[in-house]
Design a protein around this motif. Structure first.
Motif, PDB file in Angstrom:
ATOM      1  N   ARG A  14       0.804  -1.221   0.000  1.00  0.00           N
ATOM      2  CA  ARG A  14       0.000   0.000   0.000  1.00  0.00           C
ATOM      3  C   ARG A  14       0.839   1.275   0.000  1.00  0.00           C
ATOM      4  N   ASP A  41      -8.356  -2.932   5.920  1.00  0.00           N
ATOM      5  CA  ASP A  41      -8.236  -2.341   4.588  1.00  0.00           C
ATOM      6  C   ASP A  41      -8.444  -0.827   4.638  1.00  0.00           C
ATOM      7  N   ALA A  42      -9.527  -0.410   5.288  1.00  0.00           N
ATOM      8  CA  ALA A  42      -9.806   1.025   5.392  1.00  0.00           C
ATOM      9  C   ALA A  42      -8.756   1.732   6.244  1.00  0.00           C
ATOM     10  N   THR A  76      -5.628   2.387   4.140  1.00  0.00           N
ATOM     11  CA  THR A  76      -5.873   3.482   3.202  1.00  0.00           C
ATOM     12  C   THR A  76      -5.750   4.825   3.910  1.00  0.00           C
ATOM     13  N   TRP A  77      -6.345   4.913   5.106  1.00  0.00           N
ATOM     14  CA  TRP A  77      -6.254   6.140   5.906  1.00  0.00           C
ATOM     15  C   TRP A  77      -4.824   6.446   6.307  1.00  0.00           C
ATOM     16  N   VAL A  96      -1.908   5.502   4.979  1.00  0.00           N
ATOM     17  CA  VAL A  96      -1.082   5.950   3.855  1.00  0.00           C
ATOM     18  C   VAL A  96      -1.397   7.395   3.507  1.00  0.00           C
ATOM     19  N   GLY A  97      -2.666   7.755   3.614  1.00  0.00           N
ATOM     20  CA  GLY A  97      -3.074   9.116   3.315  1.00  0.00           C
ATOM     21  C   GLY A  97      -2.492  10.161   4.239  1.00  0.00           C
ATOM     22  N   ALA A 103      -1.647   8.867  -0.692  1.00  0.00           N
ATOM     23  CA  ALA A 103      -2.816   8.113  -1.135  1.00  0.00           C
ATOM     24  C   ALA A 103      -3.236   8.533  -2.554  1.00  0.00           C
TER      25      ALA A 103
END
Length: 299
Positions: free
Chosen positions: A31, A286-287, A290-291, A293-294, A299
């Motif tokens: 990711r 998963d969520a 994503t958060w 990395v952002g 992201a």
């Protein structure tokens, strides 16, 4: 800003299966997470643990399993390709300098140069006593250990005289892939401690208790680097992002992201997030990634 994932305790997301940590690390690597870390203790006396819980809110049970960091990171190296590998933080004086230098060099070779290690002195006298190592002068031994490792990681032969150990015309291979393995010290912010970091280290990890004085501490750290003739901008600052409750038993991810932004503005280079400290489950991984990395703007 570098974003790190501290996988310590994350086996709870996988029904207690520690192999799940490797799955988490591999997915984090894919990711775009920048750093994978874990934490360190060799063990606890019941009395010391109870006092730490009372005085500091230590969040881990006495019987919580603590995997050996270097063994775990070697396994993580085998299932990842690009993410850096570290410890938050290794109680370095509990390890002989010669052994520690070998372990870190081996990890760096196996990971093809992805090692960066956090080191500190810990807090538990009983842990030192159980290991047969004096608790006194632990800060000096930490600095000495890193200096000895630097000598062993350089071109052979190596020579060093420390407290209770010495080597001369000594060959210990392999050498790390990196010309300088980054060592980030976890210790209280003070002129004396930051001078140690500026002499032999590469940066500082702030503990939660250090956060109210973070801005002035970063200034002091950079001043100490300058006094040692080093580029003050090269002094890395790392924090563990505090978990923030949303008031209903969940996680306030927006508030945590805002906290990360504030840290960036103050000059923090690396933000670690520990999923085991958050009210999330396996279905949320998963969520969460994503958060996370952002947070670094990737992201």
């Amino acid at each position: 800003m570098r974003i790190g994932l501290d996988v310590f305790g994350a086996e709870r997301l996988y029904d207690g299966d520690h192999r799940g940590l490797l799955d988490l690390a591999a997915e984090a690597d894919r990711r775009g997470i920048d750093l994978i870390t874990t934490s360190d203790h060799l063990g606890f006396s019941r009395e010391a643990h109870e006092e730490r819980v009372r005085a500091n809110g230590f969040p881990f049970e006495l019987e919580h399993p603590w995997l050996d960091p270097m063994s775990l990171l070697s396994a993580v190296a085998a299932v990842t390709e690009r993410v850096e590998l570290g410890v938050y933080v290794l109680v370095a004086p509990l390890r002989p300098a010669l052994l520690l230098a070998k372990q870190i060099a081996t990890l760096d070779v196996l990971s093809r140069g992805r090692t960066r290690i956090g080191m500190g002195v810990g807090w538990q006298q009983a842990e030192y006593e159980a290991a047969g190592i004096p608790f006194e002068r632990r800060f000096g031994r930490l600095e000495e250990t890193v200096a000895a490792c630097r000598e062993l990681w350089g071109p052979p032969p190596a020579s060093f005289t420390g407290t209770g150990f010495a080597f001369s015309d000594f060959y210990s291979l392999p050498r790390p892939v990196r010309s300088r393995v980054p060592v980030i010290f976890g210790m209280a912010p003070s002129k004396r401690n930051f001078d140690r970091i500026a002499r032999v280290g590469d940066g500082w990890t702030a503990a939660p208790a250090d956060m109210p004085r973070l801005a002035e501490s970063i200034t002091l750290l950079r001043n100490c680097f300058e006094e040692q003739g080093r580029d003050p901008a090269s002094a890395e600052v790392q924090i563990m992002l505090p978990a923030i409750d949303d008031g209903s038993g969940g996680v306030d991810f927006d508030a945590m992201a805002a906290s990360a932004d504030q840290a960036r503005e103050l000059g923090v280079d690396t933000v670690l997030v520990r999923p085991s400290a958050l009210a999330i489950g396996a279905d949320d991984v998963d969520a969460f990634l994503t958060w996370a990395v952002g947070l670094g703007g990737n992201a």
